[in-house]
Design an enzyme around this catalytic site. Structure first.
Site, PDB file in Angstrom:
ATOM      1  N   ASP A 133       0.860  -1.190   0.000  1.00  0.00           N
ATOM      2  CA  ASP A 133       0.000   0.000   0.000  1.00  0.00           C
ATOM      3  C   ASP A 133       0.894   1.237   0.000  1.00  0.00           C
ATOM      4  OD1 ASP A 133      -3.271   0.300   1.072  1.00  0.00           O
ATOM      5  OD2 ASP A 133      -2.018   2.106   0.936  1.00  0.00           O
ATOM      6  N   ASP A 147       3.629   2.187  -4.470  1.00  0.00           N
ATOM      7  CA  ASP A 147       2.529   2.607  -5.342  1.00  0.00           C
ATOM      8  C   ASP A 147       2.360   1.557  -6.432  1.00  0.00           C
ATOM      9  OD1 ASP A 147       1.015   3.930  -7.435  1.00  0.00           O
ATOM     10  OD2 ASP A 147       1.461   5.812  -6.411  1.00  0.00           O
ATOM     11  N   TYR A 197     -13.803   5.447 -13.126  1.00  0.00           N
ATOM     12  CA  TYR A 197     -13.835   4.296 -12.198  1.00  0.00           C
ATOM     13  C   TYR A 197     -14.580   3.130 -12.836  1.00  0.00           C
ATOM     14  CZ  TYR A 197     -14.947   1.673  -7.907  1.00  0.00           C
ATOM     15  OH  TYR A 197     -15.089   0.687  -6.946  1.00  0.00           O
ATOM     16  N   LYS A 248     -13.239  -0.569 -13.904  1.00  0.00           N
ATOM     17  CA  LYS A 248     -13.780  -1.786 -13.270  1.00  0.00           C
ATOM     18  C   LYS A 248     -14.309  -2.747 -14.328  1.00  0.00           C
ATOM     19  CE  LYS A 248     -12.602  -0.819  -9.149  1.00  0.00           C
ATOM     20  NZ  LYS A 248     -11.723  -1.699  -8.363  1.00  0.00           N
TER      21      LYS A 248
HETATM   22  N1  NAD Z   1     -16.235   0.106  -0.571  1.00  0.00           N
HETATM   23  C1  NAD Z   1     -17.114  -0.138  -1.542  1.00  0.00           C
HETATM   24  O1  NAD Z   1     -18.318   0.180  -1.432  1.00  0.00           O
HETATM   25  C2  NAD Z   1     -16.662  -0.816  -2.806  1.00  0.00           C
HETATM   26  C3  NAD Z   1     -17.628  -1.148  -3.756  1.00  0.00           C
HETATM   27  C4  NAD Z   1     -17.231  -1.774  -4.921  1.00  0.00           C
HETATM   28  C5  NAD Z   1     -15.908  -2.074  -5.141  1.00  0.00           C
HETATM   29  N2  NAD Z   1     -14.986  -1.737  -4.213  1.00  0.00           N
HETATM   30  C6  NAD Z   1     -13.589  -2.059  -4.521  1.00  0.00           C
HETATM   31  O2  NAD Z   1     -12.957  -2.663  -3.415  1.00  0.00           O
HETATM   32  C7  NAD Z   1     -11.565  -2.345  -3.428  1.00  0.00           C
HETATM   33  C8  NAD Z   1     -11.154  -1.816  -2.065  1.00  0.00           C
HETATM   34  O3  NAD Z   1     -11.945  -0.675  -1.783  1.00  0.00           O
HETATM   35  P1  NAD Z   1     -12.100  -0.099  -0.303  1.00  0.00           P
HETATM   36  O4  NAD Z   1     -13.493   0.391  -0.198  1.00  0.00           O
HETATM   37  O5  NAD Z   1     -11.565  -1.073   0.679  1.00  0.00           O
HETATM   38  O6  NAD Z   1     -11.152   1.185  -0.403  1.00  0.00           O
HETATM   39  P2  NAD Z   1     -10.285   1.962   0.700  1.00  0.00           P
HETATM   40  O7  NAD Z   1     -10.217   3.361   0.216  1.00  0.00           O
HETATM   41  O8  NAD Z   1     -10.768   1.698   2.072  1.00  0.00           O
HETATM   42  O9  NAD Z   1      -8.843   1.266   0.564  1.00  0.00           O
HETATM   43  C9  NAD Z   1      -8.102   1.411  -0.604  1.00  0.00           C
HETATM   44  C10 NAD Z   1      -6.638   1.239  -0.271  1.00  0.00           C
HETATM   45  O10 NAD Z   1      -5.896   1.345  -1.510  1.00  0.00           O
HETATM   46  C11 NAD Z   1      -4.718   2.102  -1.243  1.00  0.00           C
HETATM   47  N3  NAD Z   1      -4.215   2.692  -2.476  1.00  0.00           N
HETATM   48  C12 NAD Z   1      -4.799   3.669  -3.212  1.00  0.00           C
HETATM   49  N4  NAD Z   1      -4.025   3.979  -4.259  1.00  0.00           N
HETATM   50  C13 NAD Z   1      -2.925   3.185  -4.197  1.00  0.00           C
HETATM   51  C14 NAD Z   1      -1.770   3.048  -4.988  1.00  0.00           C
HETATM   52  N5  NAD Z   1      -1.590   3.826  -6.069  1.00  0.00           N
HETATM   53  N6  NAD Z   1      -0.852   2.134  -4.645  1.00  0.00           N
HETATM   54  C15 NAD Z   1      -1.011   1.375  -3.531  1.00  0.00           C
HETATM   55  N7  NAD Z   1      -2.091   1.462  -2.730  1.00  0.00           N
HETATM   56  C16 NAD Z   1      -3.038   2.362  -3.051  1.00  0.00           C
HETATM   57  C17 NAD Z   1      -5.158   3.143  -0.224  1.00  0.00           C
HETATM   58  O11 NAD Z   1      -4.043   3.699   0.456  1.00  0.00           O
HETATM   59  C18 NAD Z   1      -6.096   2.332   0.661  1.00  0.00           C
HETATM   60  O12 NAD Z   1      -5.392   1.734   1.744  1.00  0.00           O
HETATM   61  C19 NAD Z   1     -11.356  -1.335  -4.563  1.00  0.00           C
HETATM   62  O13 NAD Z   1     -10.867  -2.002  -5.702  1.00  0.00           O
HETATM   63  C20 NAD Z   1     -12.769  -0.822  -4.810  1.00  0.00           C
HETATM   64  O14 NAD Z   1     -12.950  -0.387  -6.143  1.00  0.00           O
HETATM   65  C21 NAD Z   1     -15.323  -1.113  -3.049  1.00  0.00           C
END
Ligand code: NAD
Length: 251
Positions: free
Chosen positions: A38, A63, A155, A159
């Site tokens: 992360d 990253d 986004y 996806k």
């Molecule tokens: N939360 C929802 O409602 C939801 C719905 C559909 C899909 N998703 C998918 O689930 C996955 C996780 O989402 P989440 O809700 O846990 O998000 P979140 O924001 O809680 O966590 C995302 C993490 O990714 C890290 N990150 C961002 N850019 C980065 C980079 N360039 N390099 C390394 N790390 C990086 C951030 O630091 C963070 O820790 C994502 O792919 C998201 O699209 C989430």
């Protein structure tokens, strides 16, 4: 048939918090060694909490868009745990802006993190995952891959791209690496931090279960797809949305 392991070493991107952190905790509890990748320095705290609960965890700050960060993470993972058995592509960038107001920089960043980040990760990890023909990848997409909702054009495009990438990779590496995709619906993570209570309630009401999901409820399906129980599952998309999308289909 090559027996698949029920444990091994898994690298999870975006593992500092949210679904990535929940997946890291779940995999560690199931006996896997976990590499948490992360860009947020809090990834060290997440790894430390897994270790203090008795798990094996390594935090790698980096990253997903950086080839050199991937190389550094892989080198540290190899030193600590040996080669990887599994990969979870989960990190995301998003920007709630309609396309006519979106800057090229924002569009590009979302493509870079969500889609090209997965490309970098898969390419970096494939030599490990292919080595004994029993690797596994889970790509975290979203219900946005298949449903139009206003305000998230880049986004949603990334996806949808990830579901296509899943099928492509599953076809390409079928006998060596299983590749599957999860499509979460509304899951209560930091992504919802800025949302109003009535917005959350409206999304909860759109599921048939009647609430937002917990990150742990996505971690379980990911663990299933990575493990031996899913040894004949590849190229699949598993929707984890409390029934959000079936109501869209039946309306
Ligand atoms: N939360 C929802 O409602 C939801 C719905 C559909 C899909 N998703 C998918 O689930 C996955 C996780 O989402 P989440 O809700 O846990 O998000 P979140 O924001 O809680 O966590 C995302 C993490 O990714 C890290 N990150 C961002 N850019 C980065 C980079 N360039 N390099 C390394 N790390 C990086 C951030 O630091 C963070 O820790 C994502 O792919 C998201 O699209 C989430």
């Amino acid at each position: 048939m090559t027996a698949e392991p029920d444990t091994g070493t898994v690298l999870i991107t975006g593992a500092a918090r949210g679904i990535g952190a929940a997946t890291a905790r779940r995999m560690a509890t199931c006996g896997w060694s976990v590499v948490l990748f992360d860009r947020d320095e809090k990834v060290a705290d997440t790894a430390a909490s897994i270790e203090s609960a008795g798990g094996r965890a390594l935090a790698c700050r980096g990253d997903v868009t950086s080839e050199s960060d991937w190389a550094a993470a892989l080198a540290r993972a190899h030193e600590t745990f040996g080669p990887l058995d599994a990969l979870v592509c989960n990190a995301l960038a998003t920007d709630h802006t309609p396309l006519h107001e979106m800057t090229l920089a924002s569009w590009q960043r979302q493509l870079d993190v969500n889609l090209t980040g997965a490309f970098h990760g898969v390419r970096a990890c494939l030599p490990d995952l292919r080595r004994d023909r029993r690797g596994a990848i889970v790509i975290v997409s979203s219900v946005h891959a298949g449903f139009g909702l206003p305000g998230v054009p880049a986004y949603a495009a990334t996806k949808a791209g990830l579901t296509g990438l899943t099928r492509q990779l599953a076809t390409e590496y079928g006998g060596e690496v299983r590749v599957n995709c999860v499509l979460p619906g509304p899951i209560l993570t930091a992504q919802w931090d800025g949302s109003a209570e009535d917005e959350r309630a409206a999304s909860a009401a759109e599921t048939v279960i009647g609430r937002l999901g917990d990150p742990e409820e996505v971690a379980g399906p990911i663990e299933f797809l990575l493990g031996a129980s899913a040894s004949f599952v590849t190229g699949a998309t598993l929707t984890v949305d409390g029934g959000w999308s079936i109501t869209k289909n039946s309306s």
